[in-house]
Write an enzyme that holds these catalytic residues in place. Structure first.
Site, mmCIF file in Angstrom:
data_model
loop_
_atom_site.group_PDB
_atom_site.id
_atom_site.type_symbol
_atom_site.label_atom_id
_atom_site.label_comp_id
_atom_site.label_asym_id
_atom_site.label_seq_id
_atom_site.Cartn_x
_atom_site.Cartn_y
_atom_site.Cartn_z
ATOM 1 C CB ALA A 1 -0.916 -0.006 1.229
ATOM 2 N N GLY A 2 2.177 1.071 0.047
ATOM 3 C CA GLY A 2 3.081 2.226 0.097
ATOM 4 C C GLY A 2 3.381 2.773 -1.285
ATOM 5 C CG PHE A 3 6.551 6.096 -3.141
ATOM 6 C CD1 PHE A 3 5.866 6.684 -4.199
ATOM 7 C CD2 PHE A 3 7.934 6.250 -3.079
ATOM 8 C CE1 PHE A 3 6.555 7.394 -5.174
ATOM 9 C CE2 PHE A 3 8.621 6.961 -4.037
ATOM 10 C CZ PHE A 3 7.940 7.525 -5.095
ATOM 11 N N GLY B 1 5.076 0.256 -3.672
ATOM 12 C CA GLY B 1 4.153 -0.874 -3.769
ATOM 13 C C GLY B 1 2.952 -0.585 -4.647
ATOM 14 C CB THR C 1 11.654 3.969 4.842
ATOM 15 O OG1 THR C 1 10.640 4.954 5.041
ATOM 16 C CG2 THR C 1 11.022 2.691 4.352
ATOM 17 C CE1 TYR D 1 15.363 1.846 5.460
ATOM 18 C CE2 TYR D 1 17.149 3.118 4.476
ATOM 19 C CZ TYR D 1 16.002 2.348 4.345
ATOM 20 O OH TYR D 1 15.518 2.062 3.086
ATOM 21 C CG ASN E 1 17.651 9.611 -2.255
ATOM 22 O OD1 ASN E 1 18.609 8.906 -1.956
ATOM 23 N ND2 ASN E 1 17.159 10.543 -1.464
#
Ligand SMILES: NC(=O)c1ccc[n+]([C@@H]2O[C@H](COP(=O)([O-])OP(=O)(O)OC[C@H]3O[C@@H](n4cnc5c(N)ncnc54)[C@H](O)[C@@H]3O)[C@@H](O)[C@H]2O)c1
Length: 377
Positions: free
Chosen positions: A11-13, A15, A82, A188, A217
């Site tokens: 549900a992330g960027f 993904g 992250t 991280y 990035n």
């Protein structure tokens, strides 16, 4: 051949872009995501793309992962905490989600009958720490060297340049190769390296396909506008829309390799579709270093803002000075070359941002958390 792909953190960027591409290529997609409030906001609702199934669950909960893995043949592991700076004082959380979550995933695959035959891991350029440099003082023939992470004392002197580990001179950056030294400079980064090693050992023991993708990035439309701990371009767009100043750390000349999310999703899908037995580790970047001051100015121009980014001379412990990717191995392994230029990508990002509600700016709060712990000067 059509796959059944589990995307953790789907549900992330990254993904969401990957889900769209995987569905368009005819694959079945299942998403496991806990809709972390830091990323999705409080009380977030998520509607997966038509055709994908969504399980709200946590990679640190064995039962959630077991359910998500049923009937799956390919796992793309994106779920993670992250934030580089935040990881330096939320160490337990970063360890639990990134390392323990990975351990549970691999433990299930090793102990239960399943048909998973291919793993793709979202790793990070942060595993290199400062990455590769060249010292023209003591190695004039261009041998690579690997500066140590800059100490808090060096940063406090505003001496930003990484130093040659042999003679102490300032060094020149060069593109980082996959075989270069691995030296995480943040918690991280240490958790991403731990993920890599665990995936490598577990996949090779069972002769599973494996791709470890070290993203540079990643930016673009869909990146969380709520999360003040990562995603510098998204953070800057919010400040520009609110008419706030744009402070750039250090002297503004620190660089990053900005790669558009669509290029990243293409690379992930390539390896999700084609298991590499024995494993492959590749950088996924655009292959160019851009200073943060340059990208901040470009962003203001693309957004039609007259804000002038300024050097704050502030710094964060755990940040690296430069890193950009050598992307030859990605091209050799996949035939792919990231194609979306920074100008094109920033235009796409800004067009999307304009369709979104303006969030609160939380950068000051994130910085205050670091300062309170002597992790920012
Ligand atoms: N975006 C970048 O610049 C970048 C660079 C290098 C590596 N990566 C890696 O790529 C991956 C995806 O990054 P992204 O930019 O899409 O991040 P993101 O924060 O947008 O997405 C991560 C997703 O994981 C979910 N998640 C977090 N903790 C979870 C948990 N315990 N259980 C289940 N789901 C959880 C979140 O809710 C979120 O939807 C991460 O592994 C990250 O380390 C990203």
């Amino acid at each position: 051949m059509s796959k059944t792909i589990l995307i953790t953190g789907g549900a992330g960027f990254i993904g969401q872009h990957l889900t769209a591409k995987a569905l368009a290529s005819g694959h079945a997609v299942r998403i496991l995501d806990n809709l972390s409030p830091q990323i999705h906001g409080p009380d977030a609702a998520f509607s997966p793309a038509a055709g994908a199934t969504f399980i709200k669950g946590d990679v640190t909960v064995r039962g959630d992962l077991e359910k998500a893995l049923e009937g799956v043949d390919t796992v793309v592991h994106l779920a993670a905490e992250t934030g580089t700076g935040q990881s330096m004082y939320e160490i337990d959380k970063y360890y639990r989600v990134n390392v323990q979550g990975t351990a549970i995933l691999l433990d299930i695959l090793a102990n239960q009958p399943n048909r998973v035959d291919n793993l793709v891991l979202a790793s990070s350029r942060s595993v290199y720490g400062e990455g590769a440099y060249v010292c023209t003082s003591c190695a004039p023939h261009g041998e690579r060297c690997y500066p140590l992470a800059r100490s808090p004392e060096q940063l406090a002197r505003h001496d930003w340049a990484p130093k040659c580990p042999t003679c102490g001179s300032d060094v020149e950056m060069t593109a980082t190769l996959e075989g270069d030294r691995l030296a995480p400079a943040s918690i991280y980064a240490a958790t991403k390296l731990a993920q890599e090693e665990m995936f490598r050992v577990a996949a090779n023991a069972r002769r599973l396909g494996l791709a470890i993708l070290r993203f540079q990035n990643v930016y673009g439309e869909g990146q969380s506008l709520q999360n003040p701990y990562t995603g510098i371009l998204s953070i800057f767009t919010t400040r520009i829309r609110l008419g706030l100043s744009l402070p750039v750390f250090e002297d503004g000349e620190e660089t990053r390799d900005f790669v558009h999310v669509e290029d990243v999703a293409n690379a992930v899908l390539h390896f999700a579709e084609r298991p590499v037995i024995g494993g492959v580790t590749v950088n996924v970047g655009y292959g160019e270093a851009t200073s943060i001051m340059t990208v901040a100015r470009l962003l203001c121009a693309v957004m039609g803002s007259d804000i002038v980014p300024h050097v704050s001379a502030q710094y964060r412990v755990g940040d690296i000075r430069h890193n950009y990717a050598d992307i030859a191995a990605l091209q050799t392994a996949s035939g792919l070359k990231p194609a979306i230029s920074l100008d094109q990508g920033l235009t796409r990002l800004c067009d999307w941002v304009k369709t979104q509600p303006i969030p609160q700016d939380m950068l000051e709060r994130a910085n205050a958390e670091l300062k309170a712990r002597n992790l920012m000067g």
